[in-house]
Design a protein around this motif. Structure first.
Motif, PDB file in Angstrom:
ATOM      1  N   ILE A   1     -12.469  48.084  25.329  1.00 38.61           N
ATOM      2  CA  ILE A   1     -11.096  48.290  25.769  1.00 38.61           C
ATOM      3  C   ILE A   1     -10.228  47.110  25.338  1.00 38.61           C
ATOM      4  N   SER A   2      -9.119  47.428  24.674  1.00 39.64           N
ATOM      5  CA  SER A   2      -8.211  46.381  24.215  1.00 39.64           C
ATOM      6  C   SER A   2      -7.330  45.899  25.360  1.00 39.64           C
ATOM      7  N   GLN A   3      -6.599  44.813  25.102  1.00 34.89           N
ATOM      8  CA  GLN A   3      -5.700  44.262  26.116  1.00 34.89           C
ATOM      9  C   GLN A   3      -4.614  45.277  26.497  1.00 34.89           C
ATOM     10  N   SER A   4      -4.131  46.046  25.510  1.00 40.36           N
ATOM     11  CA  SER A   4      -3.102  47.046  25.813  1.00 40.36           C
ATOM     12  C   SER A   4      -3.666  48.149  26.716  1.00 40.36           C
ATOM     13  N   TYR A   5      -4.947  48.464  26.532  1.00 39.19           N
ATOM     14  CA  TYR A   5      -5.600  49.426  27.415  1.00 39.19           C
ATOM     15  C   TYR A   5      -5.654  48.892  28.836  1.00 39.19           C
ATOM     16  N   LEU A   6      -6.035  47.620  28.945  1.00 40.78           N
ATOM     17  CA  LEU A   6      -6.139  47.010  30.274  1.00 40.78           C
ATOM     18  C   LEU A   6      -4.805  47.078  31.004  1.00 40.78           C
ATOM     19  N   SER A   7      -3.726  46.816  30.280  1.00 35.59           N
ATOM     20  CA  SER A   7      -2.399  46.866  30.881  1.00 35.59           C
ATOM     21  C   SER A   7      -2.088  48.271  31.394  1.00 35.59           C
ATOM     22  N   GLN A   8      -2.406  49.315  30.586  1.00 32.08           N
ATOM     23  CA  GLN A   8      -2.142  50.689  31.010  1.00 32.08           C
ATOM     24  C   GLN A   8      -3.001  51.086  32.209  1.00 32.08           C
ATOM     25  N   ILE A   9      -4.260  50.651  32.193  1.00 38.30           N
ATOM     26  CA  ILE A   9      -5.147  50.939  33.331  1.00 38.30           C
ATOM     27  C   ILE A   9      -4.586  50.319  34.599  1.00 38.30           C
ATOM     28  N   LEU A  10      -4.145  49.047  34.508  1.00 38.02           N
ATOM     29  CA  LEU A  10      -3.605  48.373  35.692  1.00 38.02           C
ATOM     30  C   LEU A  10      -2.324  49.048  36.188  1.00 38.02           C
ATOM     31  N   GLN A  11      -1.485  49.476  35.252  1.00 35.69           N
ATOM     32  CA  GLN A  11      -0.253  50.154  35.670  1.00 35.69           C
ATOM     33  C   GLN A  11      -0.556  51.450  36.423  1.00 35.69           C
ATOM     34  N   SER A  12      -1.558  52.191  35.945  1.00 35.40           N
ATOM     35  CA  SER A  12      -1.943  53.426  36.644  1.00 35.40           C
ATOM     36  C   SER A  12      -2.573  53.113  37.987  1.00 35.40           C
ATOM     37  N   VAL A  13      -3.407  52.091  38.020  1.00 37.13           N
ATOM     38  CA  VAL A  13      -4.014  51.677  39.285  1.00 37.13           C
ATOM     39  C   VAL A  13      -2.931  51.261  40.277  1.00 37.13           C
ATOM     40  N   GLN A  14      -1.912  50.557  39.769  1.00 35.50           N
ATOM     41  CA  GLN A  14      -0.815  50.116  40.637  1.00 35.50           C
ATOM     42  C   GLN A  14      -0.092  51.310  41.253  1.00 35.50           C
ATOM     43  N   LYS A  15       0.141  52.370  40.483  1.00 33.18           N
ATOM     44  CA  LYS A  15       0.793  53.563  41.019  1.00 33.18           C
ATOM     45  C   LYS A  15      -0.064  54.225  42.088  1.00 33.18           C
ATOM     46  N   VAL A  16      -1.369  54.270  41.846  1.00 30.52           N
ATOM     47  CA  VAL A  16      -2.274  54.887  42.834  1.00 30.52           C
ATOM     48  C   VAL A  16      -2.288  54.080  44.120  1.00 30.52           C
ATOM     49  N   THR A  17      -2.353  52.763  44.022  1.00 27.56           N
ATOM     50  CA  THR A  17      -2.426  51.933  45.228  1.00 27.56           C
ATOM     51  C   THR A  17      -1.077  51.873  45.947  1.00 27.56           C
ATOM     52  N   ASN A  18       0.022  51.895  45.181  1.00 21.77           N
ATOM     53  CA  ASN A  18       1.342  51.899  45.812  1.00 21.77           C
ATOM     54  C   ASN A  18       1.625  53.188  46.551  1.00 21.77           C
ATOM     55  N   TYR A  19       0.889  54.237  46.194  1.00 22.58           N
ATOM     56  CA  TYR A  19       1.131  55.548  46.802  1.00 22.58           C
ATOM     57  C   TYR A  19       0.918  55.498  48.305  1.00 22.58           C
ATOM     58  N   ASN A  20      -0.116  54.795  48.742  1.00 19.43           N
ATOM     59  CA  ASN A  20      -0.336  54.687  50.192  1.00 19.43           C
ATOM     60  C   ASN A  20      -0.701  53.276  50.639  1.00 19.43           C
ATOM     61  N   GLY A  21      -0.672  52.319  49.690  1.00 21.73           N
ATOM     62  CA  GLY A  21      -0.931  50.937  50.067  1.00 21.73           C
ATOM     63  C   GLY A  21      -2.396  50.554  50.134  1.00 21.73           C
ATOM     64  N   TYR A  22      -3.282  51.495  49.786  1.00 18.07           N
ATOM     65  CA  TYR A  22      -4.703  51.223  49.908  1.00 18.07           C
ATOM     66  C   TYR A  22      -5.408  51.428  48.562  1.00 18.07           C
ATOM     67  N   ALA A  23      -6.564  50.822  48.437  1.00 22.17           N
ATOM     68  CA  ALA A  23      -7.410  51.028  47.265  1.00 22.17           C
ATOM     69  C   ALA A  23      -8.862  51.066  47.731  1.00 22.17           C
ATOM     70  N   ASN A  24      -9.651  51.986  47.166  1.00 18.52           N
ATOM     71  CA  ASN A  24     -11.066  52.011  47.556  1.00 18.52           C
ATOM     72  C   ASN A  24     -11.826  50.904  46.828  1.00 18.52           C
ATOM     73  N   LYS A  25     -13.091  50.767  47.144  1.00 16.85           N
ATOM     74  CA  LYS A  25     -13.881  49.666  46.598  1.00 16.85           C
ATOM     75  C   LYS A  25     -13.986  49.721  45.077  1.00 16.85           C
ATOM     76  N   LYS A  26     -14.023  50.950  44.537  1.00 14.51           N
ATOM     77  CA  LYS A  26     -14.160  51.070  43.089  1.00 14.51           C
ATOM     78  C   LYS A  26     -12.911  50.562  42.368  1.00 14.51           C
ATOM     79  N   LEU A  27     -11.736  50.925  42.891  1.00  6.16           N
ATOM     80  CA  LEU A  27     -10.515  50.431  42.269  1.00  6.16           C
ATOM     81  C   LEU A  27     -10.392  48.920  42.418  1.00  6.16           C
ATOM     82  N   LEU A  28     -10.786  48.409  43.584  1.00  5.16           N
ATOM     83  CA  LEU A  28     -10.743  46.959  43.792  1.00  5.16           C
ATOM     84  C   LEU A  28     -11.634  46.235  42.787  1.00  5.16           C
ATOM     85  N   SER A  29     -12.789  46.831  42.493  1.00  6.81           N
ATOM     86  CA  SER A  29     -13.695  46.186  41.530  1.00  6.81           C
ATOM     87  C   SER A  29     -13.103  46.210  40.132  1.00  6.81           C
ATOM     88  N   VAL A  30     -12.381  47.289  39.776  1.00  4.07           N
ATOM     89  CA  VAL A  30     -11.735  47.360  38.468  1.00  4.07           C
ATOM     90  C   VAL A  30     -10.654  46.271  38.358  1.00  4.07           C
TER      91      VAL A  30
END
Length: 602
Positions: A547-576
């Motif tokens: 995974i390139s750096q640009s991929y990492l940025s896109q993954i984090l942006q998507s993760v941010q939207k998921v966590t902002n949705y309800n303020g929580y993240a499960n253990k798998k997302l936290l590990s990512v």
């Protein structure tokens, strides 16, 4: 003067007692009668006088029925396509009443309700609560979904015909929400909202900083317009935006944000309605005025009390004042009749048959009018009122701002679109995507649109899922086309789309398309299950070495939207998030990962 009437915003108060006023003859009629006196005998004059009085007479309005609730009626009424009227009370119930005043059902919201109430084109009712929830309820009274926002919903949501919703909160957050309850985007406004949002070409909302803002459907700010005081009301015509302000100004703005004219009036401009492209009626102070399209006065009528709201039906203007008096006027400004109402409360609206619904402080919901049926004129409406209902959904029903080129017959286009999606001609595929995108975005709601999503899935992964090479060179643009189909799915998709994208992610070969899949998964964020979180986790762990750096940025942006949705993240997302923070060499990526970690509720 001959005018076709459209409906406008309606907000007002309830009525309890009756006080009929006599019919008043228009000034034009009086002039005609005086002319007759000079030429005809007295007997002919009397006969001539009686004829127009009969033609223009109006049955005195009365209470047709009333319904008692357990508290003040705090929302304006909205009417569904079957004539059912909906409203909310301080007793925390949403009520559905038929057109003869009988209860169909009521739903316990289990929370204090805000003034937010609207109905979508598919019949879904939307309610806001004081504990920051935005709630969708079907026409049987069943809660379909509810989502937590940042602040309590205020005003009525603006609704596109594809089901998309736009709603603001008292804390100054602005949201785009799909009809399935997914938050597509959220932005922090510079101040809290005071009027809107409304939709025509774009989305318009006025804030508590004396400014009107225009956003596109992706949440991008297009322009800002400085007003002379906070907005009290906004109305939209085919070509213009009209804003009435607290400090007695009515301003006309075009859709590029350019001032056309402004007019100083007497008193705060509480309500504006558009009769047609040439005439505007406004309520300001204790005066009701008609203006032409250039802001010139046509007529003004002074009343006793502060005028609160205006609505229109057929060839009548209906006003409501601060004492609860409802008055009916001709288009010349002549008073037809009136009825004395009660204490100002939740709202006023006009029904599909020309009757008036009122929400009141006395715990009663009223229907006023007369039993004489007036032919409605909704087919001539340019801008229906903003609250929802049969013809009142806050966007243009009779104007399409997008060109209709080579329109495909909806009754037979499924096979055509399906077969065309198998083409290896990229121009054909782009044309198909244009057509589908137009159907989904351009206010052409189709409650059975799932076939369009299915065709998008075919375009994203079916007949074009393999690259086409000649002499080692990629000779088509199918990755770009497929990415475009996936981007559209990320905005218009439903819960089934999530599973499709996760399956596609497992065997996708093109980096460009992978980024689109991850982006769309973030846009389709949901707290109903953990499929998105698990899918992103599995993809990251299976491909982290490549995974390139640009991929990492896109993954984090998507993760941010998921966590902002309800303020929580499960253990798998936290590990990512943690792993990306520890292993990335990019300062920006580390900062983004740290921001996400800090935003997650402990």
């Amino acid at each position: 003067m001959s005018l076709s009437v459209t409906n406008g915003q309606s907000q007002g108060f309830a009525s309890q007692t009756l006080e009929a006023a006599p019919t008043i003859v228009s000034t034009h009629m009086v002039a005609c009668f005086i002319n007759m006196i000079t030429k005809k005998s007295i007997s002919i004059f009397i006969l001539s006088l009686l004829i127009p009085l009969t033609l223009f007479s109006f049955e005195n309005p009365e209470i047709l029925w009333r319904y008692t609730t357990g508290g003040r009626i705090i929302t304006p009424p909205v009417e569904g396509s079957d004539g059912t009227v909906y409203f909310c009370s301080e007793d925390r119930f949403l009520y559905a009443i038929n057109d003869v005043g009988e209860l169909k059902w009521r739903t316990d919201i289990k929370d204090r309700i805000t003034e937010t109430l609207s109905i979508g084109f598919d019949g879904t009712i939307y309610v806001g609560s004081k504990r920051d929830y935005f709630i969708a309820i079907n026409n049987k009274g069943e809660i379909i979904w509810k989502i937590k926002l940042k602040g309590s919903p205020v005003g009525a949501p603006a609704i596109l015909t594809n089901g998309s919703l736009f709603i603001a909160t008292n804390d100054g957050w602005f949201y785009s929400i799909s009809h399935t309850g997914f938050i597509r985007w959220e932005i922090k406004l510079p101040d809290k909202p005071v009027s809107g949002p409304l939709i025509s070409r774009d989305i318009y909302i006025a804030l508590d900083n004396e400014r009107l803002y225009a956003f596109n459907i992706d949440g991008v700010k297009l322009w800002t317009f400085l007003l002379s005081g906070n907005a009290e009301t906004i109305a939209l015509s085919k070509d213009n935006i009209f804003v009435g302000t607290k400090y007695s100004t009515l301003v006309s703005i075009d859709y590029s944000g350019r001032r056309l004219w402004n007019k100083s009036l007497s008193g705060p401009v509480k309500s504006v309605i558009i009769l047609n492209e040439d005439f505007i009626v406004s309520a300001h102070g204790n005066i009701i005025s008609m203006l032409d399209s250039e802001g010139n006065s046509v007529w003004s009528k002074t009343t006793r009390n502060l005028q609160i709201e205006l609505v229109a039906y057929s060839n009548e203007i209906i006003s409501l004042d601060s004492e609860g008096k409802i008055s009916w006027f001709t288009l010349d400004g002549d008073n037809i009749s009136q009825i004395k109402g009660g204490i100002p409360a939740g709202g006023i609206s006009v029904s599909s048959d020309g009757k008036v619904y009122l929400s009141s402080r006395d715990w009663l919901f009223y229907k006023y009018g007369n039993n004489k049926f007036v032919k409605n004129n909704f087919n001539n409406y340019i801008w229906p009122s903003f609250r929802g209902g049969r013809e009142n959904r806050g966007n243009f029903l009779n104007y399409n701002y997008f060109e209709q080129k080579n329109e495909i017959n909806i009754s037979s286009d499924y096979i055509y679109l399906m077969e065309s999606s198998k083409s290896l001609d990229e121009q054909v595929l782009n044309d198909i995507l244009d057509e589908i995108e137009k159907r989904l975005f351009n206010r052409q709601f189709d409650s059975g649109k799932s076939y369009l999503l299915g065709i998008l899935e075919l375009l994203a992964a079916g007949s074009v899922k393999s690259p086409l090479y000649e002499n080692g060179q990629l000779v088509n643009e199918f990755p770009v086309i497929r990415s475009r189909a996936i981007d559209i799915l990320g905005i218009t998709g439903n819960f089934k789309t999530i599973k499709f994208l996760l399956d596609l992610l497992n065997y996708e070969w093109d980096d460009y398309v992978v980024r689109s899949i991850i982006k769309s998964l973030g846009n389709l964020k949901s707290d109903n299950d953990e499929n998105i979180s698990n899918g992103i986790y599995n993809y990251y762990n299976n491909n982290r070495s490549n995974i390139s750096q640009s991929y990492l940025s896109q993954i984090l942006q998507s993760v941010q939207k998921v966590t902002n949705y309800n303020g929580y993240a499960n253990k798998k997302l936290l590990s990512v998030i943690t792993n990306i923070f520890l292993t990335s060499s990019s300062k920006n990526i580390k900062e983004l990962a740290l921001d996400i970690i800090n935003s997650i509720k402990k």
